[in-house]
Write an enzyme that holds these catalytic residues in place. Structure first.
Site, PDB file in Angstrom:
ATOM      1  N   CYS A 333      59.621  33.889  49.764  1.00 21.73           N
ATOM      2  CA  CYS A 333      60.108  33.911  51.141  1.00 21.73           C
ATOM      3  C   CYS A 333      60.426  35.321  51.652  1.00 21.73           C
ATOM      4  O   CYS A 333      59.932  35.708  52.715  1.00 21.73           O
ATOM      5  CB  CYS A 333      61.305  32.996  51.352  1.00 21.73           C
ATOM      6  SG  CYS A 333      61.720  31.925  49.996  1.00 21.73           S
ATOM      7  N   ARG A 362      60.926  33.524  37.095  1.00 19.81           N
ATOM      8  CA  ARG A 362      62.326  33.101  37.108  1.00 19.81           C
ATOM      9  C   ARG A 362      62.804  33.036  35.670  1.00 19.81           C
ATOM     10  O   ARG A 362      62.135  32.435  34.825  1.00 19.81           O
ATOM     11  CB  ARG A 362      62.489  31.725  37.757  1.00 19.81           C
ATOM     12  CG  ARG A 362      62.178  31.741  39.239  1.00 19.81           C
ATOM     13  CD  ARG A 362      62.398  30.401  39.894  1.00 19.81           C
ATOM     14  NE  ARG A 362      61.825  30.435  41.236  1.00 19.81           N
ATOM     15  CZ  ARG A 362      61.703  29.373  42.030  1.00 19.81           C
ATOM     16  NH1 ARG A 362      62.127  28.196  41.609  1.00 19.81           N
ATOM     17  NH2 ARG A 362      61.162  29.490  43.226  1.00 19.81           N
ATOM     18  N   GLN A 380      53.022  29.349  43.068  1.00 19.85           N
ATOM     19  CA  GLN A 380      53.152  28.195  43.949  1.00 19.85           C
ATOM     20  C   GLN A 380      52.079  28.238  45.015  1.00 19.85           C
ATOM     21  O   GLN A 380      51.561  29.296  45.318  1.00 19.85           O
ATOM     22  CB  GLN A 380      54.504  28.235  44.671  1.00 19.85           C
ATOM     23  CG  GLN A 380      55.695  28.151  43.781  1.00 19.85           C
ATOM     24  CD  GLN A 380      56.986  28.191  44.581  1.00 19.85           C
ATOM     25  OE1 GLN A 380      57.104  28.944  45.531  1.00 19.85           O
ATOM     26  NE2 GLN A 380      57.935  27.372  44.203  1.00 19.85           N
ATOM     27  N   ASP A 382      52.499  28.366  48.100  1.00 22.49           N
ATOM     28  CA  ASP A 382      53.646  28.577  48.972  1.00 22.49           C
ATOM     29  C   ASP A 382      53.206  28.870  50.399  1.00 22.49           C
ATOM     30  O   ASP A 382      52.179  29.496  50.615  1.00 22.49           O
ATOM     31  CB  ASP A 382      54.439  29.771  48.428  1.00 22.49           C
ATOM     32  CG  ASP A 382      55.914  29.627  48.688  1.00 22.49           C
ATOM     33  OD1 ASP A 382      56.308  28.673  49.363  1.00 22.49           O
ATOM     34  OD2 ASP A 382      56.669  30.485  48.198  1.00 22.49           O
ATOM     35  N   HIS A 384      55.085  29.804  54.358  1.00 22.47           N
ATOM     36  CA  HIS A 384      56.237  29.916  55.262  1.00 22.47           C
ATOM     37  C   HIS A 384      55.736  29.919  56.688  1.00 22.47           C
ATOM     38  O   HIS A 384      54.807  30.646  57.013  1.00 22.47           O
ATOM     39  CB  HIS A 384      57.048  31.164  54.933  1.00 22.47           C
ATOM     40  CG  HIS A 384      57.721  31.062  53.611  1.00 22.47           C
ATOM     41  ND1 HIS A 384      57.157  31.555  52.463  1.00 22.47           N
ATOM     42  CD2 HIS A 384      58.871  30.444  53.248  1.00 22.47           C
ATOM     43  CE1 HIS A 384      57.944  31.256  51.445  1.00 22.47           C
ATOM     44  NE2 HIS A 384      58.988  30.581  51.879  1.00 22.47           N
ATOM     45  N   LYS A 463      65.720  18.751  54.868  1.00 19.94           N
ATOM     46  CA  LYS A 463      64.413  18.842  54.220  1.00 19.94           C
ATOM     47  C   LYS A 463      63.803  17.478  53.955  1.00 19.94           C
ATOM     48  O   LYS A 463      64.498  16.461  53.958  1.00 19.94           O
ATOM     49  CB  LYS A 463      64.515  19.631  52.909  1.00 19.94           C
ATOM     50  CG  LYS A 463      65.426  18.966  51.890  1.00 19.94           C
ATOM     51  CD  LYS A 463      65.417  19.728  50.563  1.00 19.94           C
ATOM     52  CE  LYS A 463      66.295  19.024  49.539  1.00 19.94           C
ATOM     53  NZ  LYS A 463      66.203  19.587  48.197  1.00 19.94           N
ATOM     54  N   HIS A 509      59.921  26.256  54.974  1.00 19.68           N
ATOM     55  CA  HIS A 509      59.382  26.524  53.632  1.00 19.68           C
ATOM     56  C   HIS A 509      58.574  25.288  53.251  1.00 19.68           C
ATOM     57  O   HIS A 509      59.067  24.175  53.358  1.00 19.68           O
ATOM     58  CB  HIS A 509      60.486  26.662  52.582  1.00 19.68           C
ATOM     59  CG  HIS A 509      61.510  27.697  52.899  1.00 19.68           C
ATOM     60  ND1 HIS A 509      61.543  28.904  52.269  1.00 19.68           N
ATOM     61  CD2 HIS A 509      62.547  27.694  53.769  1.00 19.68           C
ATOM     62  CE1 HIS A 509      62.576  29.604  52.736  1.00 19.68           C
ATOM     63  NE2 HIS A 509      63.195  28.893  53.645  1.00 19.68           N
TER      64      HIS A 509
END
Length: 639
Positions: A333, A362, A380, A382, A384, A463, A509
Site C-alpha cells: 500500500c 513479513r 500478492q 495486490d 489499490h 470490508k 485495498h
RNA sequence: GCCACUGUAGCUCAGGGGUAGAGCACUCGAUUCGUAAUCGAGCGGUCGUCAGUUCAAAUCUGACCAGUGGCUCCA
C-alpha cells in the site's frame, strides 16, 4: 400443574416440577430416547431441569444442529473424567466443543503420548458404559471455591465470574467440573468418538502463562458420520500440498531460507500461469506497476508501520548510519500511495487502479511457519484503487463480480462476509454510514447470501471478505475488499474535482488470491495435485512406443510447443508400462502415445488422466486444436 | 517466540555405544516393448550443525539450525 407450549403451537399440561425428560417421555418413547436437551424460551438447557410454567419449549434431538456441540462438550467432560482417573491431580483448564470436535486442556507434569491417548479412550469407554447421569448443581461462590480448592485454574476462572452470574457445577460419576452446561443426560449418550492428538497449549492462550497439555478429539451421533469425518482427515493428509509439492516437483524449502519457497521450473510454470490469468483479467482499467522492495523508515513512520508493525518487518542495516533504518516492505500500500502522490490527479482519472505482484516479506514468528500457507516471503495479486465516495458502490460491485468469476475458474465456491465498524475506529459516523451503505448495496446486487460480521471491520473502514470452499469441504479465507479512509489522510492524497478544488479520495485495498503461495497451496490440495489442463506444469507427455517412433514423436512435441502447449517427450529406454506409470504419478493431464500406426497415420493414441486404459485415437491437428482451445478457455479438467 | 515430537543416501524409511542398511531414483549394460514398475551390475551418506561424556558416539547429554503438531472457537 404447569403448561408449556410446543413448537407446533399445542399446549401440554404436566405436573409441577416436571422436567424436560418427563415432557419428552409424555410425548413418546422414541422422542425420549432421541432427546439430548431442551430449548426453553430459546435457551438450551438440560433435560433434567424442571420446566417453568408457561414456557415455550422444543425438544432438541440428535438431528438438531445445536445437539452436536452439546454432545462434544459432554465428550470433553467424559475425556476429563478418564484423564482424572488415570492422572490423579491433573489440573483442569478449558474444555469446549469446537467446530470439528472438542478439546480439553490439562495441567499435568508431562505431555500425553499416543499410548496415553489410547488408554484414555479405553477408560472413556468404561465411563460411557457406566452411563453416569450428568447432574447440574447451582452453588454460591464460596462453595465453588471450596470444591475446586485444589485446582488453581478453576479458582482463577471462578474469581472472574460476575456477581450476577449463576455458578453451576456438573457431575458425571467421579468427575466434578465447573461448567455452564448444558450437557446430554448421561455419559451413555456418547457412542462414536475418537481422540486425535495431543499438543501443548498456553493457559488462556497467553504465552506468558503456564503451558497445559491439550487433547483434541471428535464425536458424532452416528457411526458413519464419525467414519466419514476420519476419512476426510485422511483425505486431507493425502492432499497435503507439502507432500504433493515434493512429489510433483513444484517447490521446496531449504533451512537457509526458512519461510521462503524455491520454485522449480514446474512450480514456476503454475505460478506464472496464475499471474498471467490475473494480468489478463486486469488488462482493462488497471495500471500494473512495480515499486521498490526496500524503504527507508521515513515511509514506515508515515504509514504507521514503524510503530505498530515493526516486529513483523525485516529491518535492514545501513552501513553509513550504522542503524537498521531500512526495511523490506511487508505490504504494497505505501508504495502505491507514493506513486499516486507523484502526479496531480483529476477526478476524471478515478477510479485509478494500481496493480502489482511485488515480493513482500513479513517476519512471522518461527513457530507459525507452515508449508506454503504461512511464509515469510510471498507475493500478492495486490491492487489499490483510488476513487471518489460516490464511486464506491459501482466499484465494489465490479470487484465482487471480478473476484467471484476468478474463483469460479477453479471450481471454488465462494461465500461472502461483510464486516462493519469496530468499536475502535477513525472517521465520523456519517462516513461509516455511507461506506457501509455503499458496500451493502454492492453486496446485495450480487444476489449472493452473505454473513454479517458486526464490529469485525478494520479500524480504517468496513470490508468484504471472501471465503471459498474446496473440493473436500474445507473453507479458506482468500480475497478481501477493504475500504480505507485513514491512508489518504496520512499520505495527504488528493485529486482535483469538477469544482476545481482539492478533494480527498478513498482507497480500496483488494486482493483476490491473498498470496500466490497460499493460493497455490489451496489449489494443490483442492485438485489433489491434478491441475486442470491450463494450469498443469506439464500438459502433455508424448510417449513413443519404440525407437522407431522417436522422430515422429519429437516432431509432435515440437509442434505442440509451437502452439504454446507445455509438452514433453519421454523417449527413455524404458518399457511403455513404466513410462505410462510415471506419467500417471506425475498427474500429467494427457499422455499421447505414438506407435507405428500413429506415426504412419499422423494420429495420437491419447490417454486421459484418470481415465485408465480408455484411449482416444485422434489426428494430431485435431488434438492440438482441442488443447489450445481448452487452455485458452481455462476449462476445468480433464478428470 | 513457547511446549512436545522429528532430522540417517536425491526420495520414502529401517537400524542404533564397537567400521552405515533397504526399496525407489541416478549411472552403465542388455531388453525395443500397444497403456500403472523388464532384468543385471554399479555409484551414492562426516547419520541436521557444534560442543560434551566415553577407550570408542550416527546411537547418550547439551546448545544451536530446520521441519511437524499445537498455543482461548472462552467455565
Amino acid at each position: 400443574m404447569i403448561r408449556v407450549t410446543l413448537p407446533d403451537g399445542s399446549v401440554r399440561e404436566l405436573g409441577a416440577g416436571a422436567t424436560g425428560s418427563a415432557l419428552a417421555a409424555s410425548i413418546g418413547p422414541g422422542l425420549a430416547r432421541a432427546a439430548v436437551a431442551i430449548s426453553v424460551d430459546g435457551a438450551v438447557q438440560d433435560l433434567g431441569r424442571p420446566l417453568p410454567d408457561g414456557a415455550t419449549v422444543s425438544i432438541i434431538t440428535e438431528r438438531d444442529p445445536d445437539a452436536l456441540a452439546l454432545l462434544r462438550h459432554s465428550a470433553a467432560h467424559i475425556m476429563a473424567t478418564a484423564v482424572r482417573d488415570l492422572f490423579p491431580g491433573a489440573g483442569i483448564g478449558f474444555g469446549p466443543a469446537i467446530d470439528e470436535g472438542f478439546y480439553y486442556d490439562f495441567a499435568v507434569d508431562r505431555p500425553f503420548t499416543p499410548e496415553d491417548l489410547e488408554a484414555i479412550e479405553r477408560r472413556m469407554d468404561e465411563v460411557i458404559t457406566s452411563d453416569f447421569p450428568f447432574t447440574r448443581e447451582v452453588v454460591d461462590r464460596s462453595e465453588a471455591k471450596r470444591r475446586f480448592a485444589d485446582d488453581p485454574l478453576k479458582l482463577e476462572r471462578i474469581s472472574e465470574l460476575g456477581d450476577d452470574e449463576t455458578i453451576t457445577v456438573y457431575t458425571d460419576g467421579p468427575f466434578v467440573d465447573l461448567c455452564r452446561g448444558p450437557h446430554v443426560p448421561s455419559t451413555g449418550k456418547l457412542k462414536h468418538f475418537k481422540l486425535l492428538s495431543g499438543a501443548g497449549a498456553y493457559w488462556r492462550g497467553d504465552s506468558s502463562r503456564q503451558m497445559l497439555q491439550r487433547i483434541y478429539g471428535t464425536a458424532f451421533f452416528r457411526k458413519d458420520e464419525l467414519a466419514q469425518h476420519l476419512m476426510r482427515l485422511d483425505e486431507a493428509k493425502k492432499r497435503d500440498h507439502r507432500v504433493l509439492g515434493k512429489q510433483l516437483d513444484l517447490f521446496f524449502f531449504h533451512q537457509f531460507a526458512p519461510g521462503a519457497a524455491f520454485w522449480t521450473d514446474r512450480g514456476t510454470a503454475v505460478v506464472n500461469e496464475l499471474q498471467r490469468y490475473m494480468q489478463q483479467l486486469q488488462r482493462d482499467g488497471y495500471h500494473e506497476v512495480r515499486t521498490p522492495l526496500m524503504y527507508n523508515k521515513g515511509l514506515w513512520e508515515i504509514s504507521g508501520h514503524w510503530g505498530k508493525y515493526k516486529e513483523n518487518m525485516f529491518l535492514v542495516h545501513d552501513n553509513e548510519t550504522g542503524e537498521h533504518d531500512f526495511s523490506l516492505k511487508p505490504m504494497n500500500c505505501p508504495s502505491h500511495y507514493l506513486m499516486y502522490q507523484q502526479k496531480k490527479h483529476s477526478y476524471r482519472e478515478l477510479p485509478l487502479r494500481y496493480a502489482t505482484y511485488d515480493v513482500l516479506h513479513r517476519n512471522e514468528v518461527s513457530g507459525a511457519l507452515s508449508g506454503l500457507t504461512r511464509v515469510r516471503q510471498f507475493s500478492q495479486d495486490d491492487c489499490h484503487i483510488f476513487l471518489m465516495d460516490r464511486q464506491i458502490q459501482a466499484e465494489v460491485h465490479r470487484l465482487t463480480n471480478f473476484i467471484l468469476k476468478y474463483y469460479e475458474t477453479f471450481g471454488l465456491k465462494a461465500t461472502l462476509k461483510f464486516a462493519t465498524r469496530p468499536e475502535e475506529r477513525i472517521g465520523t459516523d456519517q462516513m461509516w454510514d455511507e461506506a457501509e451503505r455503499a458496500l451493502r448495496h454492492a453486496l446485495e446486487a450480487t444476489g449472493l447470501p452473505y454473513e454479517l460480521k458486526p464490529g469485525d471491520g478494520a479500524f480504517y473502514g468496513p470490508k468484504i471478505d471472501f471465503d471459498v470452499e474446496d473440493a473436500i469441504g474445507r473453507r479458506w479465507q482468500l480475497g478481501t475488499i477493504q475500504l480505507d479512509y485513514a491512508a489518504p489522510e496520512r499520505f495527504d492524497l488528493s485529486y482535483v474535482g469538477e469544482d476545481n478544488t482539492t478533494h480527498r479520495p478513498v482507497v480500496i485495498h483488494r486482493a483476490v488470491n491473498g498470496s500466490f503461495e497460499r493460493f497455490l497451496a489451496i489449489l494443490i490440495e483442492h485438485f489433489a495435485g491434478a491441475f486442470p489442463l491450463w494450469l498443469a506444469p506439464e500438459q502433455v507427455r508424448i510417449v513413443p512406443i519404440s525407437d522407431a517412433q522417436t522422430e515422429a514423436a519429437a516432431a509432435v512435441t515440437a509442434r505442440m510447443r509451437d502452439a504454446g502447449i507445455r509438452a514433453h517427450l519421454d523417449d527413455r529406454h524404458e518399457t511403455l508400462n513404466y513410462r505410462i506409470r510415471e506419467g500417471e504419478i506425475a498427474k500429467v493431464p494427457y499422455m499421447a502415445v505414438v506407435g507405428q500406426r500413429e506415426a504412419e497415420g499422423n494420429t495420437l493414441a491419447v490417454r486421459t488422466r484418470g481415465a485408465g486404459t480408455k484411449q482416444d485415437v485422434v489426428a494430431v491437428d485435431e488434438f492440438v486444436e482441442r488443447l489450445v482451445g481448452d487452455i485458452r478457455e481455462r476449462r476445468l479438467g480433464p478428470g
